[in-house]
Design an enzyme around this catalytic site. Sequence first.
Site, PDB file in Angstrom:
ATOM      1  N   SER A  45      -3.577 -15.439  -9.585  1.00  0.00           N
ATOM      2  CA  SER A  45      -4.775 -14.787  -9.080  1.00  0.00           C
ATOM      3  C   SER A  45      -5.555 -15.766  -8.202  1.00  0.00           C
ATOM      4  O   SER A  45      -5.005 -16.313  -7.250  1.00  0.00           O
ATOM      5  CB  SER A  45      -5.578 -14.273 -10.266  1.00  0.00           C
ATOM      6  N   ASP A 101      -0.718  -4.061  -8.466  1.00  0.00           N
ATOM      7  CA  ASP A 101      -1.786  -4.973  -8.861  1.00  0.00           C
ATOM      8  C   ASP A 101      -3.138  -4.452  -8.388  1.00  0.00           C
ATOM      9  O   ASP A 101      -3.333  -4.213  -7.199  1.00  0.00           O
ATOM     10  CB  ASP A 101      -1.526  -6.360  -8.263  1.00  0.00           C
ATOM     11  N   HIS A 103      -2.012  -6.832 -13.402  1.00  0.00           N
ATOM     12  CA  HIS A 103      -2.409  -7.987 -12.604  1.00  0.00           C
ATOM     13  C   HIS A 103      -1.466  -9.142 -12.898  1.00  0.00           C
ATOM     14  O   HIS A 103      -1.536  -9.776 -13.944  1.00  0.00           O
ATOM     15  CB  HIS A 103      -3.847  -8.361 -12.942  1.00  0.00           C
TER      16      HIS A 103
END
Length: 515
Positions: free
Chosen positions: A225, A452, A482
């Site tokens: 991320s 995502d 995610h």
Amino acid sequence: MPRHALRATTATAVTAALLATASCSDGGEDTSAGTSPGSTGTALAWEKCPRPDAAQGGGDAPGPQWQCATLKVPLDWSKPEGEQIPLALIRLPAKDQKRRLGSLVFNFGGPGGSGITTLPSAAKEYAALGERYDLVSFDPRGVGRSAPVLCENDEQLDVYYAQDSTPDTPAEEKALTDAQRRYREACRRNSGKVLPFVGTENAARDLDALRKALGDAKLNYFGISYGTELGGVYAHLFPQNVGRAVFDAVVDPTKNSEQGSLGQAKGFQLALDNFAQDCVDRGDACQLQGSTPKEVEANILELQKSLAAKPIPGIGDRMLTETAATNGIAQALYSKELWPLLEAGVDEAQGGQGQLLMRLSDALNGRDDYGRYSNIGAANTAINCADSKERYSLEQTKAKLPQFQAASPVFGSFLGWGLMACNDWPVEGAWVTPDVSAPGAAPILVIGNTGDPATPYEGARKMVEKLGPGVGVELTYKGEGHGAYNSGDRCVQAAVDGYLLEGKVPPGGTVCTAA
């Protein structure tokens, strides 16, 4: 919901906490604490880990095989001999010490997430890599025990996160801007010294100091991320020091803050569409009403409207507001494992009780069962505002709302109003978009997940393009949630493990499909 964009952070720790599946003492043998060479020729003093403090999220101390240390780095990297700040570190020594490859450093995202609390929760997912690597993580500057950014106190944050963050009248707009001003002033008052220095470029320089302190010639890195943005900036600054690196759930380095937030609105809407379709496909087994995905989502929109008019009981004396409910819905879309909780939470709220959605909202905001907040929200705002040059006034924000609402009926208004997060912030931002070009760096495996919500799939290809020829290697995962490696998909894990453990770079364009 954070007053910028939804945090680009891994859902691992939250999933573990809500489903009670993680064990902080699992993984690795009971290895005695030792030392590793430091960047100044001294040694890191690895010791038994203490219990995480409130800023890190609290909880139990990890098991005896986990080791913690502190690395001192300059507050201001332009003055390396000046004031120093601590970076809190954690590691799990490699199980197979004879075949040890060095350290593998993790950043799980945020920005603002504590690696000290997340890595032990997530260690099972990376057990194959822990055979030959010391698994290492840290609290980045501004986070947890690393010179944390602190703003409002717990009681003030309860009020701040419950407020109406999608105002409809001038009075509601004033209430929101006043709350943001009070929050901003609290950050300046309590953390003004560190606010100018918590940006991603400084964190990337910290990463190189950590590499030296660990005694590694190259940085082996797993960024998830926001950790992919940090990794990209590191690769730009230190291309010659990049070892084997993986970027998973990739932040698009070509989008400014407005474009990134708009992309998240579309991403979370896509995830909600997929959740609603799954509900319809299960027929009577799904608790939610609606014979089509649009009908399921229409009922969720109706729930939002009803909560805006009249909140319902949440946890303790706190009420579930429209803002908290939307927070909770978003949190549950970070991982397909949380879809059952989203289904149950919406059903419960439609029946007049908001405990489950509030629990999900609390998880996103870093609030524990004792009413204590971690500093993830404060750090998230401070790092984003130290990075981004863009500042949106009330008038500019209102002009942008229609395109956000068109992108997502459920999340658009919240993310659109979040553009004001950095308005009048006491520190100027560093860039509009980060430079991640890294000519000469070793190959970096870049993984995009088509479902995502927080870091939309297109960002992976943009990262590959910006890293430059011969550096970025794209892998596509056709799945939900995610991130990809933490999904447990064997194809993704085989590609990642093959590169990190054996140095085998998968062919660019590899596609893995969820079973």
